[in-house]
Design an enzyme around this catalytic site. Structure first.
Site, PDB file in Angstrom:
ATOM      1  N   SER A   1       6.464   4.809   3.968  1.00  0.00           N
ATOM      2  CA  SER A   1       5.184   4.376   4.802  1.00  0.00           C
ATOM      3  C   SER A   1       4.672   3.474   5.723  1.00  0.00           C
ATOM      4  O   SER A   1       3.596   3.802   6.346  1.00  0.00           O
ATOM      5  CB  SER A   1       3.685   3.925   3.918  1.00  0.00           C
TER       6      SER A   1
ATOM      7  N   ASP B   1      -4.402  -3.058   3.837  1.00  0.00           N
ATOM      8  CA  ASP B   1      -4.110  -2.480   2.621  1.00  0.00           C
ATOM      9  C   ASP B   1      -3.312  -3.325   1.597  1.00  0.00           C
ATOM     10  O   ASP B   1      -2.832  -4.150   2.249  1.00  0.00           O
ATOM     11  CB  ASP B   1      -4.094  -1.395   2.383  1.00  0.00           C
TER      12      ASP B   1
ATOM     13  N   HIS C   1       0.365  -2.545   2.460  1.00  0.00           N
ATOM     14  CA  HIS C   1       0.713  -2.179   4.057  1.00  0.00           C
ATOM     15  C   HIS C   1       0.050  -3.122   5.514  1.00  0.00           C
ATOM     16  O   HIS C   1      -1.251  -3.916   5.007  1.00  0.00           O
ATOM     17  CB  HIS C   1       0.247  -1.106   4.320  1.00  0.00           C
TER      18      HIS C   1
END
Length: 349
Positions: free
Chosen positions: A34, A324, A327
Site C-alpha cells: 500500500s 490513517d 499510512h
C-alpha cells in the site's frame, strides 16, 4: 579557428548526450504494498481498498484513486523528481494504457508482502503475480515501442520495491502459522531469500537499476501506538528493533547482489531514520501531531473504517504525520521521497 569551435561544440554536445544517456531514467517501475499502490486493489475483490472519500481529497481534482493517502504517494514524487510524470499509475487502472505506462507503472497491491501467506490474509495480489503482470507489461511495451526501444527503456528504468511491513504486522505478529514455524530471526531470513530471488528474476528480465525499500519505524505507526496503552501509547520499541534488524539484512543483501550480478546497481532506500526524525520532532517539520492520524479518530482506522461519514477527520492533513492509522499524509510522503532522492536515488539522476 572555426574548426576548433565546431570541434569544441561537438565535443560538448557529445559529452552532454553521453551524460544524459548514462544517467537518464526513462521510466519508474514499481512493485510492493500500500505504500506504493496507486489503485490496483480497486480492480480485485478485497476489503483492502481506499477508492472513496476522504482518501485522495488533496489529490488532483480531489479524486480518491486507491492511494492510501490524502494525496500522492512516494513513487509519484520520485517520478516527478526524475523529470517524468507527476504520478505513477496503477497497471490495472482502466483509465490508463500502455502509452501512460511507458513512463511509469505500479504493480503494487495494498496488503501484500514478500511472503505469499501475507497476500492471502486480505486476498490481495501476491508478489509472484506482480511479476507476472510485469512480464505482461513487457510484451505490451515491446508491441508499443518496438523491441529494441522497449528493451533499452526497460534496462534504463528505475525499479522501485517497497514492502515488508505487512509481513510482520499483518502476518507474523497477528496469525499463528509463521510464529509456530519460525523465530522472528528465521522469518526475516525467509523474507530476505524471497527478496533476493525476486531481484534475480527482475535482473533476468532486464532490470539493472533497483531501489530496494527498507522498513519504516513500524512500532510508531498510530495503530501500534494505540495498542501500546500499557506503555502510555509510546512507540512499540520491539517492532522498531525488528525493523532495524531487517533493514540491516537488506543492506547485506544489496552488497551481495551488487557483487554477484554483473551490471546491476541496487541501492537501499531506507525511510527509517527520516521518518523517525519526523515522528520524534514533528514541530520541526511543521506538524502538530505524530501519535494519531488525521482520518477518523486517528487511532486505529484505515480503509473502510476511514470514510467520509466519520465526523472526526481533521481539516488540515498537513498538520499530521499520518493520514490513517497505517499510512503517512501526502506531505510526509513528499518529505520522505525528497530525502531518498537526495541521499540515495540521486546517483540515477
Amino acid at each position: 579557428m572555426g574548426y576548433m569551435v565546431m570541434s569544441w561544440l561537438f565535443l560538448t554536445q557529445f559529452l552532454m548526450l553521453h551524460a544524459e544517456s548514462k544517467a537518464k531514467v526513462p521510466a519508474i517501475i514499481v512493485f510492493g504494498d500500500s505504500s506504493v499502490d496507486a489503485g490496483n486493489n480497486n480492480q480485485i475483490p478485497t476489503i483492502a481498498r481506499s477508492n472513496f472519500e476522504p482518501y485522495g481529497r488533496n489529490f488532483a481534482g480531489g479524486r480518491p484513486t486507491g492511494r492510501f493517502s490524502n494525496g500522492r504517494i512516494p513513487t509519484d514524487f520520485i517520478s516527478g523528481a526524475f523529470g517524468l510524470k507527476p504520478i505513477v499509475p496503477a497497471y490495472l487502472d482502466p483509465m490508463y494504457n500502455i502509452s501512460d505506462f511507458a513512463y511509469g507503472v505500479t504493480f503494487a497491491s495494498a496488503g501484500t508482502g514478500y511472503d505469499n501467506a501475507t497476500a492471502d490474509v486480505l486476498d490481495v495480489i501476491p508478489l509472484w503475480k506482480e511479476l507476472e503482470y510485469y512480464k505482461d507489461y513487457q510484451k505490451k511495451l515491446r508491441a508499443f515501442l518496438g523491441v529494441k526501444k522497449a528493451n533499452d527503456r526497460l534496462s534504463k528504468a528505475l525499479y522501485v520495491l517497497s514492502m515488508g511491513t505487512n509481513d510482520f504486522l499483518e502476518n507474523y505478529y497477528t496469525l499463528p502459522d509463521r510464529q509456530s514455524q519460525m523465530s522472528i530471526d528465521q522469518y526475516e531470513d525467509f523474507l530476505i531469500s524471497i527478496a533476493k530471488g525476486f531481484i534475480q528474476n527482475l535482473y533476468g528480465l532486464g532490470a539493472r537499476k533497483i531501489s530496494l525499500g527498507g522498513l519504516p519505524p513500524m512500532g510508531c505507526l498510530p495503530l501500534e501506538r494505540t495498542t501500546n496503552f500499557m506503555n502510555g501509547y509510546e512507540c512499540m520499541e520491539s517492532y522498531n528493533t525488528v525493523a532495524l534488524a531487517f533493514n540491516d539484512k537488506l543492506k547485506g543483501l544489496v552488497g551481495k547482489l551488487n557483487k554477484g550480478l554483473p551490471g546491476i546497481r541496487v541501492v537501499l532506500s531506507n525511510p527509517y531514520q527520516i521518518l523517525l526524525q519526523i515522528i520524534q520532532k514533528p514541530s520541526s517539520y511543521g506538524y502538530d501531531e505524530a501519535a494519531v492520524a488525521c482520518c477518523a479518530t486517528g487511532m486505529f482506522e484505515m480503509g473502510y473504517a476511514c470514510d467520509r461519514y466519520n465526523p472526526f477527520t481533521c481539516t488540515d492533513a498537513n498538520k499530521y504525520v499520518f493520514w490513517d492509522s497505517f499510512h503517512p499524509t501526502e506531505k510526509t510522503n513528499h518529505l520522505v521521497a525528497d530525502h531518498l532522492v537526495k541521499t540515495v536515488l540521486s546517483e540515477f539522476l
